[in-house]
Design a protein around this motif. Sequence first.
Motif, short mmCIF file in Angstrom:
data_model
loop_
_atom_site.label_atom_id
_atom_site.label_comp_id
_atom_site.label_asym_id
_atom_site.label_seq_id
_atom_site.Cartn_x
_atom_site.Cartn_y
_atom_site.Cartn_z
N VAL A 153 28.59 0.63 -8.95
CA VAL A 153 29.92 0.43 -8.38
C VAL A 153 30.11 -1.00 -7.87
CG1 VAL A 153 30.22 2.86 -7.78
CG2 VAL A 153 29.20 1.28 -6.11
N ASN A 154 29.01 -1.75 -7.76
CA ASN A 154 29.08 -3.14 -7.33
C ASN A 154 29.03 -4.09 -8.52
OD1 ASN A 154 29.20 -2.36 -4.66
ND2 ASN A 154 27.02 -2.64 -4.30
N ALA A 155 29.00 -3.56 -9.73
CA ALA A 155 28.89 -4.38 -10.94
C ALA A 155 30.19 -4.34 -11.74
CB ALA A 155 27.73 -3.90 -11.80
N ASP A 174 31.25 6.15 -12.15
CA ASP A 174 30.57 6.54 -10.91
C ASP A 174 31.52 6.49 -9.73
OD1 ASP A 174 28.13 7.11 -12.05
OD2 ASP A 174 27.27 5.13 -11.69
N LEU A 175 32.43 5.51 -9.74
CA LEU A 175 33.41 5.39 -8.65
C LEU A 175 34.35 6.60 -8.65
CD1 LEU A 175 33.60 3.11 -6.60
CD2 LEU A 175 35.46 2.13 -7.94
N THR A 181 24.74 5.02 -7.85
CA THR A 181 23.63 4.96 -8.80
C THR A 181 23.12 3.54 -8.91
OG1 THR A 181 24.69 6.73 -10.09
CG2 THR A 181 22.93 5.49 -11.16
N LEU A 182 21.81 3.39 -8.89
CA LEU A 182 21.20 2.08 -9.09
C LEU A 182 21.20 1.70 -10.56
CD1 LEU A 182 18.10 2.02 -6.72
CD2 LEU A 182 19.76 0.19 -6.93
N ILE A 183 21.26 0.41 -10.84
CA ILE A 183 21.15 -0.10 -12.20
C ILE A 183 19.67 -0.34 -12.48
CG2 ILE A 183 21.77 -1.98 -13.76
CD1 ILE A 183 24.25 -2.43 -11.96
N GLY A 184 19.15 0.28 -13.53
CA GLY A 184 17.74 0.11 -13.85
C GLY A 184 16.86 1.14 -13.18
N ASP A 185 15.55 0.91 -13.22
CA ASP A 185 14.57 1.83 -12.64
C ASP A 185 14.64 1.72 -11.12
OD1 ASP A 185 12.14 2.82 -11.47
OD2 ASP A 185 11.23 2.80 -13.45
N PRO A 186 14.99 2.80 -10.40
CA PRO A 186 15.14 2.73 -8.95
C PRO A 186 13.91 2.19 -8.22
CG PRO A 186 16.08 4.77 -9.76
CD PRO A 186 15.37 4.14 -10.91
N GLU A 187 12.73 2.65 -8.61
CA GLU A 187 11.53 2.20 -7.90
C GLU A 187 11.32 0.70 -8.07
OE1 GLU A 187 6.81 3.32 -7.30
OE2 GLU A 187 8.27 4.79 -7.99
N VAL A 188 11.52 0.19 -9.27
CA VAL A 188 11.38 -1.24 -9.51
C VAL A 188 12.41 -2.02 -8.70
CG1 VAL A 188 11.57 -3.07 -11.25
CG2 VAL A 188 10.40 -0.93 -11.82
N ARG A 189 13.64 -1.54 -8.69
CA ARG A 189 14.70 -2.25 -7.98
C ARG A 189 14.47 -2.25 -6.47
NH1 ARG A 189 18.98 -3.57 -10.89
NH2 ARG A 189 18.82 -5.39 -9.52
N GLU A 213 20.32 11.65 -7.54
CA GLU A 213 18.98 12.18 -7.32
C GLU A 213 17.90 11.17 -7.66
OE1 GLU A 213 16.22 15.99 -8.76
OE2 GLU A 213 18.37 15.92 -9.24
N GLU A 214 18.06 10.48 -8.82
CA GLU A 214 17.03 9.51 -9.21
C GLU A 214 17.02 8.29 -8.29
OE1 GLU A 214 20.72 8.83 -11.84
OE2 GLU A 214 19.59 10.51 -10.99
N CYS A 215 18.17 8.02 -7.65
CA CYS A 215 18.26 6.90 -6.72
C CYS A 215 17.68 7.28 -5.35
CB CYS A 215 19.74 6.51 -6.59
SG CYS A 215 20.07 5.09 -5.55
#
Length: 459
Positions: A153-155, A174-175, A181-189, A213-215
Amino acid sequence: MFTKKSEQKQIPAADPFKIPRESHNLSRKDIDENALKVLYRLHNAGFRALLVGGGVRDLLLGLKPKDFDITTNATPEEVKALFRNCRLIGRRFRLAHILFGREVIEVATFRGHHDDDNGQDAQKVKQSKAGMLLRDNVYGSLEEDAERRDFTVNALYYDIADFAIYDFCNGMKDLQERRLTLIGDPEVRYREDPVRMIRAIRFSAKLDLTISEECAEPIRRLAPLLQDIPAARHFDEVIKLLLSGQGLVTYRLLKEYKLLQVLFPILFKDGEDDKATQLIEQALTDTDRRIAQGKHLTPAYIYAIILWYPLEQRAQEMAFEGGLDYYDAFLLAMNEVLSIQVKTIAIPKRFTAAVRDIWVLQLRLPRFGGKRAQRVYQHIKFRAAFDFLSLRAKVEQSSELAELTAWWQEYQNHNKLPDHSYAGNASKATEVKPADKKPYKKRRYPNKKHKKTETTGVD
């Protein structure tokens, strides 16, 4: 090396990532005047200029943005050359700040991927062993910039050239579905920048978005990574969390995701205190209401409340263990509690000084024989201290604190002081007269005539 707008490959009209002006509700009339000036000057100079992030997101939600951030293919140095009122800041990522009085329009260059070999040897990314980004001055394209942002939502980008919105990460969907939702792998980010975990909580509370959930899953596991973030950065983030008008919801989410335990470890030193939780939640409820009414609040008040019961407990321990007078123990405990807290959140001295005043006044409010009440009432932090006293009386359900609160309330209403010390009957009152003061007389000094001396040129 950046190319001018005229030299860039044009995006086709059928681009699936492009939302034309007639298909969205964002209008230039809702954009800050100074932000428009920056956008148009960059555009007229041949660069691509887009509004991005919270400004676009909030306008699409029908909210009024606090900030308007801009992204461009111009380098920070090229931006500075266009604006005399520009300064470059940042080591982790170079930014241009365009100053319009007190207002700041932030301009960032498109970010690129870490593994790009773009010849920027002096600006390569630097990461810690845990994966946190320490330096990130790699520039790229608009599409790469979108992939490097935190949440979908920030992109979202608003292009001043054609008034279209560009969405490369399904941010509009998503909005519409109220999802974060995070962009990319949440753990990496999260490892790249652990503060993203705090931002996830803030956006969820502020915008009423459900964290995907994944975020959400890695947050509790990775919460200790916040200990590696500079304490000064935590102060700014916590102010946004607790003084944004959604403080109560934010506080509960922070605790649920184990982030509060990292930010305020002293609260959980001996397990969670139910009485402290009640006090904090009631304070945040009142704070949210005051913010909704447009009233000003000092961060010192919130910190004084959050740390009050750890302070009381430590003061009692010091008084018992060291055989100290409680007041002396209280002063020593204040220093210890604040010194522990500033290790995780660097509270500036101007606020810690106010916190101390509010705390000390809790001991002075019950003691006001003679002219003491007048001196306490005239203290610059009296109102905050009185609000704190009222809150304690409500939460602790103490008849003694309730009577004391009622006494001070009557004193404020009528500026009258009972003719005896606080003990019960506040109806017998005499008017408080200000202390007699002699009129200030300007001291006059006799004129002194100085003799002229000849200079010899010798020191």
